[in-house]
Scaffold this motif. Structure first.
Motif, PDB file in Angstrom:
ATOM      1  N   ARG A 124       0.860  -1.395   0.084  1.00 54.41           N
ATOM      2  CA  ARG A 124      -0.079   0.223  -0.104  1.00 54.41           C
ATOM      3  C   ARG A 124       0.946   1.508   0.048  1.00 54.41           C
ATOM      4  O   ARG A 124       1.821   1.411   0.725  1.00 54.41           O
ATOM      5  CB  ARG A 124      -0.837  -0.027   1.137  1.00 54.41           C
ATOM      6  N   PHE A 125       0.838   2.031  -0.909  1.00 59.42           N
ATOM      7  CA  PHE A 125       1.445   3.452  -1.343  1.00 59.42           C
ATOM      8  C   PHE A 125       0.745   4.548  -0.269  1.00 59.42           C
ATOM      9  O   PHE A 125      -0.383   4.549  -0.789  1.00 59.42           O
ATOM     10  CB  PHE A 125       1.823   3.587  -2.641  1.00 59.42           C
ATOM     11  N   ALA A 126       1.663   5.260   0.038  1.00 55.65           N
ATOM     12  CA  ALA A 126       0.974   6.510   0.643  1.00 55.65           C
ATOM     13  C   ALA A 126       0.753   7.587  -0.340  1.00 55.65           C
ATOM     14  O   ALA A 126       0.037   8.467  -0.525  1.00 55.65           O
ATOM     15  CB  ALA A 126       1.719   7.180   1.828  1.00 55.65           C
ATOM     16  N   SER A 127       1.526   7.680  -1.537  1.00 61.08           N
ATOM     17  CA  SER A 127       1.491   8.456  -2.728  1.00 61.08           C
ATOM     18  C   SER A 127       2.015   7.830  -3.866  1.00 61.08           C
ATOM     19  O   SER A 127       2.709   6.892  -4.049  1.00 61.08           O
ATOM     20  CB  SER A 127       2.238   9.840  -2.290  1.00 61.08           C
ATOM     21  N   ALA A 128       1.473   8.645  -5.025  1.00 60.14           N
ATOM     22  CA  ALA A 128       2.013   8.361  -6.249  1.00 60.14           C
ATOM     23  C   ALA A 128       3.780   8.388  -6.512  1.00 60.14           C
ATOM     24  O   ALA A 128       4.188   7.433  -7.054  1.00 60.14           O
ATOM     25  CB  ALA A 128       1.318   9.253  -7.318  1.00 60.14           C
ATOM     26  N   ALA A 129       4.250   9.154  -5.471  1.00 61.44           N
ATOM     27  CA  ALA A 129       5.706   9.333  -5.652  1.00 61.44           C
ATOM     28  C   ALA A 129       6.315   8.260  -5.101  1.00 61.44           C
ATOM     29  O   ALA A 129       7.381   7.743  -5.504  1.00 61.44           O
ATOM     30  CB  ALA A 129       6.105  10.736  -4.897  1.00 61.44           C
ATOM     31  N   ASP A 130       5.548   7.718  -4.046  1.00 61.84           N
ATOM     32  CA  ASP A 130       6.225   6.526  -3.481  1.00 61.84           C
ATOM     33  C   ASP A 130       6.146   5.333  -4.433  1.00 61.84           C
ATOM     34  O   ASP A 130       7.005   4.284  -4.335  1.00 61.84           O
ATOM     35  CB  ASP A 130       5.252   6.232  -1.922  1.00 61.84           C
ATOM     36  N   ARG A 131       5.028   5.227  -5.089  1.00 56.81           N
ATOM     37  CA  ARG A 131       4.715   3.974  -5.919  1.00 56.81           C
ATOM     38  C   ARG A 131       6.024   4.149  -7.020  1.00 56.81           C
ATOM     39  O   ARG A 131       6.586   3.154  -7.535  1.00 56.81           O
ATOM     40  CB  ARG A 131       3.459   4.203  -6.391  1.00 56.81           C
ATOM     41  N   ALA A 132       6.146   5.455  -7.752  1.00 55.43           N
ATOM     42  CA  ALA A 132       7.186   5.483  -8.728  1.00 55.43           C
ATOM     43  C   ALA A 132       8.496   5.217  -8.090  1.00 55.43           C
ATOM     44  O   ALA A 132       9.226   4.494  -8.844  1.00 55.43           O
ATOM     45  CB  ALA A 132       7.175   7.120  -9.213  1.00 55.43           C
ATOM     46  N   ALA A 133       8.821   5.698  -6.715  1.00 53.10           N
ATOM     47  CA  ALA A 133      10.098   5.397  -6.360  1.00 53.10           C
ATOM     48  C   ALA A 133      10.438   3.801  -6.044  1.00 53.10           C
ATOM     49  O   ALA A 133      11.559   3.184  -6.314  1.00 53.10           O
ATOM     50  CB  ALA A 133      10.267   6.287  -4.754  1.00 53.10           C
ATOM     51  N   PHE A 134       9.278   3.264  -5.530  1.00 56.05           N
ATOM     52  CA  PHE A 134       9.069   1.834  -5.515  1.00 56.05           C
ATOM     53  C   PHE A 134       9.623   0.816  -6.753  1.00 56.05           C
ATOM     54  O   PHE A 134      10.414   0.227  -6.855  1.00 56.05           O
ATOM     55  CB  PHE A 134       7.906   1.282  -4.853  1.00 56.05           C
ATOM     56  N   ALA A 135       8.627   1.279  -7.601  1.00 56.21           N
ATOM     57  CA  ALA A 135       9.241   0.781  -9.128  1.00 56.21           C
ATOM     58  C   ALA A 135      10.282   0.925  -9.612  1.00 56.21           C
ATOM     59  O   ALA A 135      10.860   0.086 -10.067  1.00 56.21           O
ATOM     60  CB  ALA A 135       8.141   1.295 -10.033  1.00 56.21           C
ATOM     61  N   GLU A 136      10.906   1.986  -9.388  1.00 58.47           N
ATOM     62  CA  GLU A 136      12.400   2.310  -9.852  1.00 58.47           C
ATOM     63  C   GLU A 136      13.335   1.515  -9.085  1.00 58.47           C
ATOM     64  O   GLU A 136      14.311   0.859  -9.684  1.00 58.47           O
ATOM     65  CB  GLU A 136      12.639   3.657  -9.636  1.00 58.47           C
ATOM     66  N   ARG A 137      13.042   1.193  -7.872  1.00 58.74           N
ATOM     67  CA  ARG A 137      14.093   0.484  -7.047  1.00 58.74           C
ATOM     68  C   ARG A 137      13.905  -0.831  -7.240  1.00 58.74           C
ATOM     69  O   ARG A 137      14.644  -1.738  -7.299  1.00 58.74           O
ATOM     70  CB  ARG A 137      14.005   0.748  -5.257  1.00 58.74           C
TER      71      ARG A 137
END
Length: 204
Positions: A145-158
């Motif tokens: 569960r992501f808190a924000s779209a930015a967190d989701r993008a960072a997760f995908a990159e990592r």
């Protein structure tokens, strides 16, 4: 009985998608006769027999036993699997091709990858079943569960970096007798069972 069977023949796929025959397949997870099925689905026994012959002809059900009842022989049938997956091979002419428009942020490209996954694993399972062998596969299914779209993008990159590094560590182009494996990692919004926010399904 198999847990999952793969349907690759277009004619078998058409047969399985008929609503009545689909219902009969579901009922035949447990062996039953045409008379028993007729009572359950509310159709004449002759009509049920007609559908059963079509299912049997395409290998979706099989004869388990024959029982003599008076001057009649009752055939007890069962589904060949508890569930079925229709492979994109059944629609080869219009099957999606992930190579046509690769885009990591496209939901439709993800769908094309998923279709290829069903096709490839389906062929492997079919071949392994005939050879009475197991297929060497591995899968992970989880939720985050992501808190924000930015967190989701960072997760995908990592995640992409980690998978790329791991694949690079173990990939050996010169290994004699080695076998290539396909790695697919996917991330998509959790589908809600009742009401869904349209923003969850907006394609990037």
């Amino acid at each position: 009985m198999l847990e999952v069977a793969v349907i690759e023949d277009p004619a078998a796929a058409e047969v399985s998608l008929d609503p009545v025959r689909s219902r009969l397949l579901a009922e035949l997870v447990r062996p039953a006769s045409a008379a028993t099925l007729a009572a359950k689905v509310g159709l004449p026994r002759q009509k049920v027999n007609y559908h059963l012959r079509a299912l049997e002809r395409h290998g979706l059900i099989e004869l388990m036993e024959e029982r003599r009842k008076g001057n009649m022989t009752e055939r007890v049938m069962a589904a060949t699997a508890a569930s079925y997956v229709i492979s994109p091979v059944a629609l080869a002419a219009v099957a999606p091709d992930p190579a046509r428009s690769p885009d990591q942020l496209s939901a439709r490209w993800l769908l094309a990858l998923a279709a290829r996954l069903v096709r490839d694993v389906g062929e492997l399972v079919t071949g392994a079943t005939k050879a009475r062998r197991r297929v060497a596969t591995f899968a992970v299914d989880g939720r985050v569960r992501f808190a924000s779209a930015a967190d989701r993008a960072a997760f995908a990159e990592r995640l992409a970096e980690a998978v790329t590094a791991l694949a690079g560590e173990y990939h050996d182009e010169t290994a004699e007798g080695g076998r290539e494996h396909r790695v697919i990692v996917a991330l998509h919004p959790q589908v809600k069972t009742e009401t869904s926010d349209i923003s969850d399904f907006r394609e990037s």
